[in-house]
Design a protein around this motif. Structure first.
Motif, PDB file in Angstrom:
ATOM      1  N   ASP A  17       0.819  -1.218   0.000  1.00 36.21           N
ATOM      2  CA  ASP A  17       0.000   0.000   0.000  1.00 36.21           C
ATOM      3  C   ASP A  17       0.853   1.269   0.000  1.00 36.21           C
ATOM      4  OD1 ASP A  17      -2.357  -1.509  -0.004  1.00 36.21           O
ATOM      5  OD2 ASP A  17      -2.290  -1.710   2.177  1.00 36.21           O
ATOM      6  N   VAL A  18       1.725   1.398  -0.993  1.00 30.34           N
ATOM      7  CA  VAL A  18       2.640   2.534  -1.114  1.00 30.34           C
ATOM      8  C   VAL A  18       2.033   3.556  -2.073  1.00 30.34           C
ATOM      9  CG1 VAL A  18       4.958   3.263  -1.787  1.00 30.34           C
ATOM     10  CG2 VAL A  18       4.615   1.007  -0.727  1.00 30.34           C
ATOM     11  N   THR A  19       1.920   4.801  -1.623  1.00 27.45           N
ATOM     12  CA  THR A  19       1.373   5.872  -2.455  1.00 27.45           C
ATOM     13  C   THR A  19       2.413   6.977  -2.621  1.00 27.45           C
ATOM     14  OG1 THR A  19      -0.857   5.420  -1.623  1.00 27.45           O
ATOM     15  CG2 THR A  19      -0.516   7.529  -2.727  1.00 27.45           C
ATOM     16  N   PRO A  20       3.002   7.135  -3.812  1.00 28.63           N
ATOM     17  CA  PRO A  20       3.936   8.243  -4.050  1.00 28.63           C
ATOM     18  C   PRO A  20       3.179   9.577  -4.127  1.00 28.63           C
ATOM     19  CG  PRO A  20       4.264   6.461  -5.639  1.00 28.63           C
ATOM     20  CD  PRO A  20       2.972   6.202  -4.935  1.00 28.63           C
ATOM     21  N   GLU A  49      -1.226   6.826  -8.131  1.00 25.87           N
ATOM     22  CA  GLU A  49      -1.973   5.605  -7.839  1.00 25.87           C
ATOM     23  C   GLU A  49      -1.210   4.735  -6.835  1.00 25.87           C
ATOM     24  OE1 GLU A  49      -1.795   2.472 -11.056  1.00 25.87           O
ATOM     25  OE2 GLU A  49      -3.902   3.035 -11.108  1.00 25.87           O
ATOM     26  N   ARG A  50      -1.923   4.158  -5.907  1.00 23.08           N
ATOM     27  CA  ARG A  50      -1.334   3.299  -4.872  1.00 23.08           C
ATOM     28  C   ARG A  50      -0.723   2.052  -5.499  1.00 23.08           C
ATOM     29  NH1 ARG A  50      -3.040  -1.241  -2.302  1.00 23.08           N
ATOM     30  NH2 ARG A  50      -4.982  -1.168  -3.467  1.00 23.08           N
ATOM     31  N   LEU A  51       0.455   1.688  -5.004  1.00 26.93           N
ATOM     32  CA  LEU A  51       1.096   0.430  -5.393  1.00 26.93           C
ATOM     33  C   LEU A  51       0.667  -0.618  -4.369  1.00 26.93           C
ATOM     34  CD1 LEU A  51       4.665   1.911  -5.792  1.00 26.93           C
ATOM     35  CD2 LEU A  51       3.237   1.148  -7.666  1.00 26.93           C
ATOM     36  N   ALA A  52       0.043  -1.680  -4.796  1.00 20.87           N
ATOM     37  CA  ALA A  52      -0.383  -2.721  -3.863  1.00 20.87           C
ATOM     38  C   ALA A  52       0.826  -3.330  -3.157  1.00 20.87           C
ATOM     39  CB  ALA A  52      -1.168  -3.805  -4.597  1.00 20.87           C
ATOM     40  N   GLU A  53       1.922  -3.487  -3.908  1.00 21.50           N
ATOM     41  CA  GLU A  53       3.137  -4.047  -3.325  1.00 21.50           C
ATOM     42  C   GLU A  53       4.355  -3.521  -4.064  1.00 21.50           C
ATOM     43  OE1 GLU A  53       3.714  -8.305  -1.902  1.00 21.50           O
ATOM     44  OE2 GLU A  53       4.794  -8.321  -3.806  1.00 21.50           O
ATOM     45  N   LEU A  54       5.414  -3.228  -3.313  1.00 24.83           N
ATOM     46  CA  LEU A  54       6.708  -2.868  -3.877  1.00 24.83           C
ATOM     47  C   LEU A  54       7.711  -3.850  -3.274  1.00 24.83           C
ATOM     48  CD1 LEU A  54       8.284  -0.969  -5.724  1.00 24.83           C
ATOM     49  CD2 LEU A  54       8.602   0.552  -3.770  1.00 24.83           C
ATOM     50  N   PRO A  55       8.146  -4.855  -4.050  1.00 23.72           N
ATOM     51  CA  PRO A  55       9.051  -5.884  -3.525  1.00 23.72           C
ATOM     52  C   PRO A  55      10.373  -5.310  -3.025  1.00 23.72           C
ATOM     53  CG  PRO A  55       8.097  -6.575  -5.612  1.00 23.72           C
ATOM     54  CD  PRO A  55       7.757  -5.121  -5.437  1.00 23.72           C
ATOM     55  N   GLN A  56      10.997  -6.033  -2.119  1.00 24.21           N
ATOM     56  CA  GLN A  56      12.307  -5.661  -1.582  1.00 24.21           C
ATOM     57  C   GLN A  56      13.290  -5.419  -2.724  1.00 24.21           C
ATOM     58  OE1 GLN A  56      14.191  -8.848   0.523  1.00 24.21           O
ATOM     59  NE2 GLN A  56      15.988  -7.662   1.023  1.00 24.21           N
ATOM     60  N   GLN A  77       8.777  18.467  -2.364  1.00 23.05           N
ATOM     61  CA  GLN A  77       9.147  17.309  -1.559  1.00 23.05           C
ATOM     62  C   GLN A  77       8.394  16.079  -2.061  1.00 23.05           C
ATOM     63  OE1 GLN A  77       7.824  17.432   2.508  1.00 23.05           O
ATOM     64  NE2 GLN A  77       9.330  15.947   3.153  1.00 23.05           N
ATOM     65  N   GLY A  78       9.137  15.025  -2.346  1.00 22.29           N
ATOM     66  CA  GLY A  78       8.548  13.755  -2.708  1.00 22.29           C
ATOM     67  C   GLY A  78       8.527  12.828  -1.506  1.00 22.29           C
ATOM     68  N   VAL A  79       7.399  12.181  -1.285  1.00 23.65           N
ATOM     69  CA  VAL A  79       7.256  11.249  -0.164  1.00 23.65           C
ATOM     70  C   VAL A  79       6.524  10.005  -0.643  1.00 23.65           C
ATOM     71  CG1 VAL A  79       7.233  13.072   1.586  1.00 23.65           C
ATOM     72  CG2 VAL A  79       5.080  12.281   0.616  1.00 23.65           C
ATOM     73  N   ALA A  80       6.597   8.965   0.143  1.00 24.39           N
ATOM     74  CA  ALA A  80       5.840   7.744  -0.137  1.00 24.39           C
ATOM     75  C   ALA A  80       5.054   7.400   1.117  1.00 24.39           C
ATOM     76  CB  ALA A  80       6.761   6.601  -0.518  1.00 24.39           C
ATOM     77  N   TRP A  81       3.738   7.424   1.015  1.00 26.53           N
ATOM     78  CA  TRP A  81       2.890   7.028   2.134  1.00 26.53           C
ATOM     79  C   TRP A  81       2.777   5.514   2.135  1.00 26.53           C
ATOM     80  CZ3 TRP A  81      -1.798  10.707   1.039  1.00 26.53           C
ATOM     81  CH2 TRP A  81      -1.431  12.026   1.313  1.00 26.53           C
ATOM     82  N   CYS A  82       2.962   4.898   3.293  1.00 28.49           N
ATOM     83  CA  CYS A  82       2.853   3.451   3.414  1.00 28.49           C
ATOM     84  C   CYS A  82       1.857   3.101   4.498  1.00 28.49           C
ATOM     85  CB  CYS A  82       4.191   2.834   3.776  1.00 28.49           C
ATOM     86  SG  CYS A  82       5.487   3.150   2.578  1.00 28.49           S
TER      87      CYS A  82
END
Length: 82
Positions: A17-20, A49-56, A77-82
């Motif tokens: 659930d990662v949202t840039p 758009e939310r990324l359902a998963e961002l692998p390691q 500023q760029g952020v990623a909400w998790c």
């Protein structure tokens, strides 16, 4: 100008659930986005758009086309909400 935001998962497990999101200071106006679907928010930010998963170890790059409306140094500023 084109701004590039790279979101990289440097953790030890997949991120879910990662949202840039990119927040812009006064004087920098986003005009368009590339790389993923997204939208412009009421405060002038860009939310992708939310990324359902961002692998390691994986990364996602997005681009924002913007224009300066005043002269000078303008923060963003760029952020990623998790």
């Amino acid at each position: 100008m084109t701004l590039h935001l790279t979101v990289t998962n440097s953790g030890t497990t997949a991120a879910t659930d990662v949202t840039p999101v990119v927040h812009f200071g006064v004087g920098l106006e986003p005009l368009g986005i590339r790389g993923r679907l997204g939208s412009f928010t009421a405060d002038g930010s860009v939310m992708f758009e939310r990324l359902a998963e961002l692998p390691q170890g994986e990364s996602v790059e997005v681009e924002i086309v913007a224009v300066c409306t005043i002269a000078g140094t303008i923060p963003y500023q760029g952020v990623a909400w998790c």
